[in-house]
Design a protein around this motif. Structure first.
Motif, PDB file in Angstrom:
ATOM      1  N   ARG A  75     134.546 -18.163 -13.216  1.00 35.69           N
ATOM      2  CA  ARG A  75     135.332 -17.079 -12.632  1.00 35.69           C
ATOM      3  C   ARG A  75     135.569 -15.988 -13.670  1.00 35.69           C
ATOM      4  NH1 ARG A  75     136.821 -18.273  -7.786  1.00 35.69           N
ATOM      5  NH2 ARG A  75     138.240 -16.545  -7.542  1.00 35.69           N
ATOM      6  N   LEU A  76     135.564 -14.742 -13.202  1.00 30.71           N
ATOM      7  CA  LEU A  76     135.971 -13.595 -14.003  1.00 30.71           C
ATOM      8  C   LEU A  76     137.445 -13.357 -13.692  1.00 30.71           C
ATOM      9  CD1 LEU A  76     135.167 -11.122 -15.793  1.00 30.71           C
ATOM     10  CD2 LEU A  76     134.915  -9.877 -13.645  1.00 30.71           C
ATOM     11  N   ARG A  77     138.252 -13.244 -14.714  1.00 34.35           N
ATOM     12  CA  ARG A  77     139.697 -13.099 -14.512  1.00 34.35           C
ATOM     13  C   ARG A  77     140.230 -11.858 -15.221  1.00 34.35           C
ATOM     14  NH1 ARG A  77     141.430 -17.846 -12.318  1.00 34.35           N
ATOM     15  NH2 ARG A  77     140.102 -19.651 -12.623  1.00 34.35           N
ATOM     16  N   VAL A  78     141.239 -11.241 -14.621  1.00 33.47           N
ATOM     17  CA  VAL A  78     141.984 -10.148 -15.251  1.00 33.47           C
ATOM     18  C   VAL A  78     143.443 -10.570 -15.279  1.00 33.47           C
ATOM     19  CG1 VAL A  78     142.703  -7.742 -15.102  1.00 33.47           C
ATOM     20  CG2 VAL A  78     140.354  -8.373 -14.505  1.00 33.47           C
ATOM     21  N   SER A  87     137.782  -8.464 -23.057  1.00 33.26           N
ATOM     22  CA  SER A  87     138.015  -7.039 -23.213  1.00 33.26           C
ATOM     23  C   SER A  87     139.483  -6.794 -22.919  1.00 33.26           C
ATOM     24  CB  SER A  87     137.131  -6.260 -22.239  1.00 33.26           C
ATOM     25  OG  SER A  87     137.311  -4.868 -22.397  1.00 33.26           O
ATOM     26  N   VAL A  88     140.087  -5.858 -23.625  1.00 29.85           N
ATOM     27  CA  VAL A  88     141.516  -5.597 -23.447  1.00 29.85           C
ATOM     28  C   VAL A  88     141.754  -4.092 -23.367  1.00 29.85           C
ATOM     29  CG1 VAL A  88     142.072  -5.565 -25.916  1.00 29.85           C
ATOM     30  CG2 VAL A  88     143.823  -6.254 -24.274  1.00 29.85           C
ATOM     31  N   THR A  89     142.764  -3.713 -22.614  1.00 27.82           N
ATOM     32  CA  THR A  89     143.163  -2.321 -22.477  1.00 27.82           C
ATOM     33  C   THR A  89     144.668  -2.290 -22.262  1.00 27.82           C
ATOM     34  OG1 THR A  89     142.718  -0.258 -21.282  1.00 27.82           O
ATOM     35  CG2 THR A  89     142.785  -2.264 -19.988  1.00 27.82           C
ATOM     36  N   ALA A  90     145.284  -1.139 -22.496  1.00 25.00           N
ATOM     37  CA  ALA A  90     146.736  -1.025 -22.348  1.00 25.00           C
ATOM     38  C   ALA A  90     147.091   0.237 -21.575  1.00 25.00           C
ATOM     39  CB  ALA A  90     147.405  -1.001 -23.716  1.00 25.00           C
ATOM     40  N   TYR A 119     139.350  -0.707 -14.046  1.00 21.75           N
ATOM     41  CA  TYR A 119     137.925  -0.585 -13.814  1.00 21.75           C
ATOM     42  C   TYR A 119     137.233  -1.678 -14.619  1.00 21.75           C
ATOM     43  CZ  TYR A 119     139.305   3.888 -11.942  1.00 21.75           C
ATOM     44  OH  TYR A 119     139.910   4.867 -11.194  1.00 21.75           O
ATOM     45  N   VAL A 120     136.447  -2.496 -13.938  1.00 20.52           N
ATOM     46  CA  VAL A 120     135.736  -3.600 -14.581  1.00 20.52           C
ATOM     47  C   VAL A 120     134.248  -3.355 -14.427  1.00 20.52           C
ATOM     48  CG1 VAL A 120     135.320  -6.092 -14.578  1.00 20.52           C
ATOM     49  CG2 VAL A 120     137.603  -5.219 -14.060  1.00 20.52           C
ATOM     50  N   SER A 121     133.523  -3.363 -15.554  1.00 24.71           N
ATOM     51  CA  SER A 121     132.067  -3.264 -15.489  1.00 24.71           C
ATOM     52  C   SER A 121     131.522  -4.615 -15.920  1.00 24.71           C
ATOM     53  CB  SER A 121     131.566  -2.116 -16.360  1.00 24.71           C
ATOM     54  OG  SER A 121     131.064  -2.544 -17.572  1.00 24.71           O
ATOM     55  N   ARG A 122     130.538  -5.115 -15.161  1.00 25.46           N
ATOM     56  CA  ARG A 122     129.989  -6.436 -15.455  1.00 25.46           C
ATOM     57  C   ARG A 122     128.562  -6.534 -14.938  1.00 25.46           C
ATOM     58  NH1 ARG A 122     130.230  -9.833 -10.972  1.00 25.46           N
ATOM     59  NH2 ARG A 122     131.322  -8.941  -9.215  1.00 25.46           N
ATOM     60  N   ARG A 126     126.551 -13.293 -15.976  1.00 28.25           N
ATOM     61  CA  ARG A 126     126.932 -13.403 -17.385  1.00 28.25           C
ATOM     62  C   ARG A 126     128.438 -13.283 -17.534  1.00 28.25           C
ATOM     63  NH1 ARG A 126     122.551 -12.583 -21.019  1.00 28.25           N
ATOM     64  NH2 ARG A 126     124.093 -11.917 -22.532  1.00 28.25           N
ATOM     65  N   SER A 127     128.950 -13.814 -18.642  1.00 36.11           N
ATOM     66  CA  SER A 127     130.392 -13.842 -18.875  1.00 36.11           C
ATOM     67  C   SER A 127     130.947 -12.543 -19.429  1.00 36.11           C
ATOM     68  CB  SER A 127     130.738 -14.978 -19.846  1.00 36.11           C
ATOM     69  OG  SER A 127     130.422 -16.214 -19.275  1.00 36.11           O
ATOM     70  N   GLU A 128     130.078 -11.652 -19.905  1.00 33.75           N
ATOM     71  CA  GLU A 128     130.569 -10.424 -20.516  1.00 33.75           C
ATOM     72  C   GLU A 128     131.059  -9.453 -19.454  1.00 33.75           C
ATOM     73  OE1 GLU A 128     127.286 -11.334 -20.913  1.00 33.75           O
ATOM     74  OE2 GLU A 128     127.285 -12.184 -22.921  1.00 33.75           O
ATOM     75  N   ALA A 129     132.176  -8.795 -19.742  1.00 37.17           N
ATOM     76  CA  ALA A 129     132.711  -7.753 -18.869  1.00 37.17           C
ATOM     77  C   ALA A 129     133.478  -6.772 -19.734  1.00 37.17           C
ATOM     78  CB  ALA A 129     133.624  -8.346 -17.804  1.00 37.17           C
ATOM     79  N   SER A 130     133.592  -5.560 -19.261  1.00 42.64           N
ATOM     80  CA  SER A 130     134.357  -4.533 -19.946  1.00 42.64           C
ATOM     81  C   SER A 130     135.467  -4.085 -19.012  1.00 42.64           C
ATOM     82  CB  SER A 130     133.442  -3.364 -20.297  1.00 42.64           C
ATOM     83  OG  SER A 130     134.170  -2.377 -20.990  1.00 42.64           O
ATOM     84  N   LEU A 131     136.611  -3.746 -19.562  1.00 41.44           N
ATOM     85  CA  LEU A 131     137.792  -3.429 -18.771  1.00 41.44           C
ATOM     86  C   LEU A 131     138.450  -2.157 -19.287  1.00 41.44           C
ATOM     87  CD1 LEU A 131     140.047  -4.481 -16.742  1.00 41.44           C
ATOM     88  CD2 LEU A 131     141.073  -5.554 -18.740  1.00 41.44           C
TER      89      LEU A 131
END
Length: 167
Positions: free
Chosen positions: A120-123, A151-154, A65-68, A84-89
């Motif tokens: 570009r937004l990348r995951v 942002s990082v998640t595991a 899930y990406v919020s931006r 904007r470049s900020e995103a949460s993952l």
């Protein structure tokens, strides 16, 4: 002999089309979960924060899930604005985890344009073999200069399911 060149060209074209069709099966499609308006715009769409879901194309049972931020206004409505470049993952096991094929130790899972040309937004998915965990990171890059914001998640993989890493 005059037909051999067009026949070869047709075969190459057919092979390329089949290759593109096969790759299209791995294309990651965003599913918008929802959004909230952050700034009212008289003309064009409002500025907003959007939450999208992306299923990992090679790991069944993992959804990110990406919020931006999404820029509105006239430029945003026309697709000319730079987001904007900020995103949460946040990535989670949403079902039993299974691997469709061996995966690279580090690989881009998803990429989306967030400006007209250069941003570009990348995951990216990384494998932590020692902990049997998949690590996902999001960031934005630009042709000239990227953003250090990330942002990082595991997602821990069950002990009975080894991660098949492509070497």
């Amino acid at each position: 002999m005059p037909f051999s060149t067009p026949v070869r060209a047709l075969r190459r074209l057919r092979a390329a089309a089949l290759g593109l069709a096969a790759c299209a099966g791995l294309a990651v499609q965003a599913e918008t979960i929802g959004s909230v308006d952050t700034v009212f715009k008289v003309i064009g769409p409002d500025h907003k924060i959007v939450v999208d879901a992306y299923d990992d194309p090679l790991v069944q049972g993992v959804t990110c899930y990406v919020s931006r931020a999404k820029t509105g206004g006239i430029k945003g409505g026309l697709g000319l604005a730079e987001d904007r470049s900020e995103a949460s993952l946040s990535c989670h096991a949403t079902g039993p985890i299974a691997f469709k094929a061996p995966i690279k130790p580090q690989d881009e899972v998803f990429s989306e344009r967030i400006s007209l040309l250069f941003k570009r937004l990348r995951v990216v998915r990384m494998v932590d073999s020692q902990r049997n965990t998949l690590v996902y990171m999001t960031y934005a890059d630009r042709v000239i200069e990227g953003s250090p914001q990330n942002s990082v998640t595991a997602v821990p993989v069950p002990a009975g399911t080894p991660i098949p890493v492509k070497r």
